[in-house]
Structures are given as C-alpha cells and as structure tokens.
Write a protein that holds these residues in place. Structure first.
Motif, PDB file in Angstrom:
ATOM      1  N   SER A 275      -9.033  11.181  24.290  1.00 26.30           N
ATOM      2  CA  SER A 275     -10.191  11.269  24.228  1.00 26.30           C
ATOM      3  C   SER A 275     -10.426  13.188  24.275  1.00 26.30           C
ATOM      4  CB  SER A 275     -10.626  10.909  25.730  1.00 26.30           C
ATOM      5  OG  SER A 275      -9.552  11.965  26.734  1.00 26.30           O
ATOM      6  N   CYS A 276     -11.898  13.240  24.660  1.00 27.79           N
ATOM      7  CA  CYS A 276     -12.205  14.652  23.797  1.00 27.79           C
ATOM      8  C   CYS A 276     -11.622  15.538  24.675  1.00 27.79           C
ATOM      9  CB  CYS A 276     -13.817  14.693  23.586  1.00 27.79           C
ATOM     10  SG  CYS A 276     -14.742  15.773  23.398  1.00 27.79           S
ATOM     11  N   SER A 277     -11.444  15.197  25.884  1.00 26.67           N
ATOM     12  CA  SER A 277     -10.826  16.386  27.027  1.00 26.67           C
ATOM     13  C   SER A 277      -8.940  16.690  26.674  1.00 26.67           C
ATOM     14  CB  SER A 277     -11.081  15.749  28.588  1.00 26.67           C
ATOM     15  OG  SER A 277     -10.289  14.974  28.626  1.00 26.67           O
ATOM     16  N   ASP A 278      -8.835  15.380  25.874  1.00 22.21           N
ATOM     17  CA  ASP A 278      -7.022  15.694  25.544  1.00 22.21           C
ATOM     18  C   ASP A 278      -7.127  16.500  24.480  1.00 22.21           C
ATOM     19  OD1 ASP A 278      -6.337  13.736  27.830  1.00 22.21           O
ATOM     20  OD2 ASP A 278      -6.866  11.762  26.204  1.00 22.21           O
ATOM     21  N   LEU A 279      -8.191  16.462  23.339  1.00 21.36           N
ATOM     22  CA  LEU A 279      -8.139  17.012  22.145  1.00 21.36           C
ATOM     23  C   LEU A 279      -8.214  18.593  22.621  1.00 21.36           C
ATOM     24  CD1 LEU A 279      -9.574  15.667  18.926  1.00 21.36           C
ATOM     25  CD2 LEU A 279      -7.359  15.069  20.104  1.00 21.36           C
ATOM     26  N   ALA A 280      -9.072  18.604  24.232  1.00 22.76           N
ATOM     27  CA  ALA A 280      -9.228  20.252  24.826  1.00 22.76           C
ATOM     28  C   ALA A 280      -8.398  21.043  25.241  1.00 22.76           C
ATOM     29  CB  ALA A 280     -10.503  19.896  25.111  1.00 22.76           C
ATOM     30  N   VAL A 281      -7.517  20.265  26.017  1.00 16.39           N
ATOM     31  CA  VAL A 281      -6.061  20.893  26.507  1.00 16.39           C
ATOM     32  C   VAL A 281      -5.412  21.919  25.917  1.00 16.39           C
ATOM     33  CG1 VAL A 281      -3.628  20.299  27.895  1.00 16.39           C
ATOM     34  CG2 VAL A 281      -6.690  19.180  28.609  1.00 16.39           C
ATOM     35  N   PRO A 282      -5.196  21.529  24.902  1.00 14.47           N
ATOM     36  CA  PRO A 282      -3.673  22.345  23.839  1.00 14.47           C
ATOM     37  C   PRO A 282      -4.882  23.832  23.218  1.00 14.47           C
ATOM     38  CG  PRO A 282      -3.780  20.069  23.075  1.00 14.47           C
ATOM     39  CD  PRO A 282      -4.740  19.820  24.246  1.00 14.47           C
ATOM     40  N   ALA A 283      -6.250  23.136  23.121  1.00 15.63           N
ATOM     41  CA  ALA A 283      -7.440  24.234  22.479  1.00 15.63           C
ATOM     42  C   ALA A 283      -7.509  25.399  22.879  1.00 15.63           C
ATOM     43  CB  ALA A 283      -7.835  24.018  21.458  1.00 15.63           C
ATOM     44  N   SER A 284      -7.280  24.601  24.784  1.00 13.25           N
ATOM     45  CA  SER A 284      -7.914  26.010  26.053  1.00 13.25           C
ATOM     46  C   SER A 284      -6.731  26.514  25.879  1.00 13.25           C
ATOM     47  CB  SER A 284      -8.180  25.185  26.383  1.00 13.25           C
ATOM     48  OG  SER A 284      -9.340  23.798  26.569  1.00 13.25           O
TER      49      SER A 284
ATOM     50  N   PRO B 297     -18.729  12.547  24.468  1.00 14.78           N
ATOM     51  CA  PRO B 297     -18.039  13.023  25.843  1.00 14.78           C
ATOM     52  C   PRO B 297     -16.620  12.184  25.726  1.00 14.78           C
ATOM     53  CG  PRO B 297     -20.573  12.351  25.636  1.00 14.78           C
ATOM     54  CD  PRO B 297     -20.150  12.863  24.241  1.00 14.78           C
ATOM     55  N   ASP B 298     -15.635  12.007  27.040  1.00 15.26           N
ATOM     56  CA  ASP B 298     -15.271  11.147  27.589  1.00 15.26           C
ATOM     57  C   ASP B 298     -15.829  10.539  27.832  1.00 15.26           C
ATOM     58  OD1 ASP B 298     -13.094  13.463  26.642  1.00 15.26           O
ATOM     59  OD2 ASP B 298     -12.560  13.105  28.355  1.00 15.26           O
ATOM     60  N   GLN B 299     -16.765  10.388  29.103  1.00 18.75           N
ATOM     61  CA  GLN B 299     -18.164   9.412  29.206  1.00 18.75           C
ATOM     62  C   GLN B 299     -18.972   9.698  29.174  1.00 18.75           C
ATOM     63  OE1 GLN B 299     -16.488   6.732  30.075  1.00 18.75           O
ATOM     64  NE2 GLN B 299     -14.219   7.785  30.888  1.00 18.75           N
ATOM     65  N   MET B 300     -20.013   9.151  29.770  1.00 15.43           N
ATOM     66  CA  MET B 300     -21.064   9.146  29.371  1.00 15.43           C
ATOM     67  C   MET B 300     -22.015  10.222  30.340  1.00 15.43           C
ATOM     68  SD  MET B 300     -24.207   8.661  28.151  1.00 15.43           S
ATOM     69  CE  MET B 300     -25.393  10.052  27.880  1.00 15.43           C
ATOM     70  N   PHE B 301     -21.410  10.167  31.713  1.00 14.73           N
ATOM     71  CA  PHE B 301     -21.518  11.080  32.720  1.00 14.73           C
ATOM     72  C   PHE B 301     -20.470  10.569  33.376  1.00 14.73           C
ATOM     73  CE2 PHE B 301     -24.180   7.867  34.990  1.00 14.73           C
ATOM     74  CZ  PHE B 301     -23.069   7.788  36.607  1.00 14.73           C
ATOM     75  N   PRO B 302     -19.536  12.004  34.390  1.00 13.45           N
ATOM     76  CA  PRO B 302     -19.843  13.154  34.128  1.00 13.45           C
ATOM     77  C   PRO B 302     -19.733  13.914  32.727  1.00 13.45           C
ATOM     78  CG  PRO B 302     -17.978  12.840  35.277  1.00 13.45           C
ATOM     79  CD  PRO B 302     -18.167  11.721  34.869  1.00 13.45           C
ATOM     80  N   GLY B 303     -19.835  14.793  33.355  1.00 14.99           N
ATOM     81  CA  GLY B 303     -19.930  16.348  31.769  1.00 14.99           C
ATOM     82  C   GLY B 303     -18.368  15.701  31.676  1.00 14.99           C
TER      83      GLY B 303
ATOM     84  N   LEU C  26     -11.817  18.439  31.848  1.00 16.52           N
ATOM     85  CA  LEU C  26     -10.922  19.501  31.399  1.00 16.52           C
ATOM     86  C   LEU C  26     -10.402  20.351  31.816  1.00 16.52           C
ATOM     87  CD1 LEU C  26      -9.731  21.057  28.836  1.00 16.52           C
ATOM     88  CD2 LEU C  26     -11.525  22.466  28.892  1.00 16.52           C
ATOM     89  N   GLN C  27     -11.069  21.162  33.500  1.00 16.48           N
ATOM     90  CA  GLN C  27     -10.749  21.698  34.608  1.00 16.48           C
ATOM     91  C   GLN C  27      -9.702  20.568  34.667  1.00 16.48           C
ATOM     92  OE1 GLN C  27     -13.628  20.660  37.420  1.00 16.48           O
ATOM     93  NE2 GLN C  27     -12.806  23.072  38.215  1.00 16.48           N
ATOM     94  N   ARG C  28      -9.588  19.969  35.174  1.00 14.19           N
ATOM     95  CA  ARG C  28      -8.824  18.600  35.890  1.00 14.19           C
ATOM     96  C   ARG C  28      -7.130  18.621  34.973  1.00 14.19           C
ATOM     97  NH1 ARG C  28     -10.469  13.038  37.446  1.00 14.19           N
ATOM     98  NH2 ARG C  28      -9.259  12.194  35.912  1.00 14.19           N
ATOM     99  N   LYS C  29      -7.179  18.626  34.398  1.00 16.81           N
ATOM    100  CA  LYS C  29      -6.089  17.961  32.930  1.00 16.81           C
ATOM    101  C   LYS C  29      -5.435  19.366  32.672  1.00 16.81           C
ATOM    102  CE  LYS C  29      -7.465  14.243  31.067  1.00 16.81           C
ATOM    103  NZ  LYS C  29      -8.544  13.659  29.708  1.00 16.81           N
ATOM    104  N   LEU C  30      -6.602  20.929  33.088  1.00 18.96           N
ATOM    105  CA  LEU C  30      -5.651  22.178  32.690  1.00 18.96           C
ATOM    106  C   LEU C  30      -5.010  22.418  34.005  1.00 18.96           C
ATOM    107  CD1 LEU C  30      -8.890  24.427  31.399  1.00 18.96           C
ATOM    108  CD2 LEU C  30      -6.077  23.787  30.137  1.00 18.96           C
ATOM    109  N   GLY C  31      -5.355  21.232  35.276  1.00 22.08           N
ATOM    110  CA  GLY C  31      -4.047  22.063  36.536  1.00 22.08           C
ATOM    111  C   GLY C  31      -4.847  23.264  37.703  1.00 22.08           C
ATOM    112  N   LEU C  32      -6.900  23.236  37.017  1.00 21.04           N
ATOM    113  CA  LEU C  32      -7.367  23.719  38.341  1.00 21.04           C
ATOM    114  C   LEU C  32      -7.372  23.143  39.626  1.00 21.04           C
ATOM    115  CD1 LEU C  32      -9.536  26.049  35.194  1.00 21.04           C
ATOM    116  CD2 LEU C  32      -7.512  26.489  36.488  1.00 21.04           C
TER     117      LEU C  32
END
Ligand code: ACO
Length: 341
Positions: free
Chosen positions: A53-62, A86-92, A97-103
């Motif tokens: 999904s979109c957040s998966d691609l965003a992790v290495p870029a971030s 977006p990964d889902q209609m909601f939430p954003g 990404l916050q969760r996948k970055l380990g934050l």
C-alpha cells in the motif's frame, strides 16, 4: 521567525518495471510504445506488488529523507502525508506511516495530517508544513507524497487513455527550522472547482442512500466507470499549460526574479509535452528543467519530491541554488514554490 528549508530528501519506487510494451503483452491493452511516448514521454513505470500500500512505499522514502537530514526518526515533530491513493478511505495514511516508522512504539505520538490535493498535493503540503515551522509550532516536519495507482487503474483497452499514464512511487522530504537565510521563500496556490469533475474518481457517492448501490445479497456493486479515474485529457492539457504559466509568472514576479535567475525548475510529471510547452513559453533552457516521467510515469503527489531527490543525488541541485517547483492537477488545483536551496 525561523525559515523552513528542506534538510533531507528521499525516494522509493517498487522494483517491478512495466514497460509500454508490457502493457500490451502482459495486460492485453491495445496500445503501443510509440503512441505513449509521443503523447506523454513515458517509457516505463513501476507497479507495486499485490498487498503493498501507499504507506509501505512511504516508509523507505521517509527513512532515507530523515537519514539524509542527519536526524533520527524520533526527531520528527509532525507528518504531512499527500496522496490520492490512501491505504483506506479513512483513517488518513499518515497514521499508518507513523506506526510503520516505529514512532508509536517509541512513544512519539506526533500529529499526522493527510492532504488530498492530487498532483499539487505536495505543494499544498509544503505550504502547510512551512507555515507550521515558521510560526514556531514544529522544528522538523516529514512531508511525504506517495501513490499506489496500479491497483485502481483500468488496465484494459477501455481505460487505455488514463491507464498508461500512471505509476507507483513515494517521495519524502524533511522540512526543518533554521535561522540561516535560506529555505522556502513562498508557495502560491490556486484552485478552480468548476473543473472538479474533469479529472476524478467517483468510487462512491456519499449522497446516495446507501453510498454504494447494493445487490439483492447486500453486496456493494460499482459500475466500472466509477471504479477508475475518468479524465478529459484535452481539457486537462489546456488548463495545465495556462495555469502553470500564470502561477509561474506571478510567483517569479513576487520575488523579483526572471526565469533565467532560476537554477532549476521541477515541474509536476503529468506529461512531458505539458512541461516542454511551459519551458518553451518561458524560454528556459532544457538543462534547467529536470524530468523523470520517462522512467516512472505520473506518480501524482510523489513527482516533485522524487525530482528533488534525483537532482540532489546527481549533483544538479546544490546548496545556494534557486529552485522553483510547480504543479497542476485534479480539482483543478495548482501551485508554485520558490526555494533557496
Ligand atoms: N494507446 C493507443 N491509442 C490510444 C491510447 C493508448 N493508450 N489512448 C487513446 N488512444 C487513441 C484514442 O482512442 C483515439 O483514437 P481515435 O482517434 O481512433 O478515436 C486517439 O488515440 C486519440 O485519443 P485522444 O484521447 O484524443 O488522445 P490525445 O491526443 O488527447 O492524448 C492524452 C491523450 C495523452 C491523455 C492527452 O490528452 C494529454 O496529454 N492530456 C493531458 C492530461 C494528462 O497529462 N493527464 C495526466 C494526469 S493529470 C495530471 O497529473 C495533471
């Protein structure tokens, strides 16, 4: 008041390359390399694998942007996530990404904002991030533009006019506060809602009761036209060149700049012909404009950060340069940003 500058850039594209010929041979689309290249400049694009999904691609870029900014992930004070897929209609998607970055694991429950402004999303996000840094709210904002288009394109002959143009990728930058005389000098945005339906994807209609028509068994049923983006390509082309030329002209004027004062132009990668037309009208030499549409297609919110990353990597973008970003897209929405790198 601090300035906001781009302290790090990052980019990630999924590994699978899909050439124009592949669209014909693998997907059976009645198209050809010559038509696509002539009309758009695209030679190939990347498609993410199923399940990505979109957040998966965003992790290495971030992670790359944060590392190149010389920061730790936990230094980030806010995430601004720009996407139309977006990964889902909601939430954003920012919270994923916050969760996948380990934050979250690190106890960094920083704010996450999603921006839904399609091809100009990155510039709308940039304007927001810069304002939040300049008003002292945050020191480091992670600004991401990421898209997975491939799962929501009509990859058949029926959808060929739109389907051949788009690809998947993620770009990211970190915006940081500084008291040095540099950074984002101004971002100028616009929109024209009269064209809201000219480029759109109406997967659901919240005015319907229920919002998706259901069949006798209670399953939602979507007609193919609503499942995929619809575009009046000629209207997009005409408005894109007109609006880009106006917003570029006005933005340069606000900073007392002529086009030849600018070291590097990064235009949204919708179509090479749009960018070549704008460049020609502005009398800008080819070496001052960076494109990568031939390798990635239109990656919507990811195009501008991908160009910044590639320009930095290749040495075309260096400290002290004057950079101008411009984009136009669905809505219609558009924007232009003037930066001292
Ligand atoms: N392969 C082969 N033939 C095709 C394809 C294809 N993929 N798609 C359409 N055709 C055919 C059409 O069926 C039509 O055939 P016909 O004359 O027999 O009816 C012919 O090519 C011309 O079709 P048009 O839709 O008129 O093609 P046009 O020359 O307008 O080009 C395009 C289409 C490339 C989309 C053009 O309108 C354009 O560049 N528009 C700008 C929009 C854009 O770039 N959008 C990107 C996303 S939006 C954004 O990011 C700003």
């Amino acid at each position: 008041m601090p300035n906001a500058y781009i302290s790090g850039t990052g980019f990630f594209a999924p590994p699978r390359v899909v050439t124009n010929d592949d669209l014909r041979s693998i997907y059976g689309i009645d198209t050809n390399d010559e038509w696509i290249q002539q009309r758009s400049g695209i030679k190939e694009r990347r498609f993410a694998a199923e399940g990505v999904s979109c957040s998966d691609l965003a992790v290495p870029a971030s992670e790359q942007a944060i590392q190149r900014a010389g920061l730790q992930k936990t230094d980030i004070d806010m995430i601004v996530f720009c996407t139309l897929s977006p990964d889902q209609m909601f939430p954003g998607t920012g919270v994923y990404l916050q969760r996948k970055l380990g934050l979250c694991d690190a106890g960094r429950f920083i704010p996450c904002l999603d921006v839904r402004n399609q091809c100009s999303g990155f510039l709308y996000g940039l304007s927001t991030a810069v304002a939040l840094i300049q008003n002292g709210s945050y020191r480091h904002v992670l600004l991401v533009g990421a898209e997975v288009h491939s799962s929501a394109l009509d990859l058949t002959t029926r959808g060929r006019t739109v389907g051949v143009l788009f690809g998947d990728a993620a770009g990211a930058v970190v915006l940081s506060a500084t008291h040095e005389d540099r950074g984002v000098r101004g971002t100028y945005l616009g929109a024209d809602g009269r064209y809201a339906d000219t480029l759109s994807m109406k997967i659901w209609n919240i005015g319907n009761r229920p919002f998706i028509p259901v069949d006798a068994d209670g399953f939602g049923r979507i007609e193919p036209r609503s499942m995929y983006p619809q575009m009046d390509g000629r209207a997009v082309f005409k408005n894109a060149v007109e609006r880009l030329l106006v917003v570029l002209g006005e933005s340069l004027q606000k900073h007392n700049l002529a086009a030849n004062d600018v070291d590097l132009f990064c235009f949204h990668q919708a179509n090479l012909r749009i960018n070549e037309y704008v460049r020609d009208q502005m009398n800008v030499p080819a070496e001052k404009v960076i494109n990568n549409i031939e390798r990635y297609g239109n990656t919507t919110a990811a195009t501008l950060p991908s160009l910044l990353f590639e320009a930095e990597q290749s040495g075309r973008l260096r400290r002290g340069m004057k950079v101008v970003l411009a984009a136009f897209g669905a809505g219609f929405t558009w924007g232009c940003s003037v930066i001292d790198w």
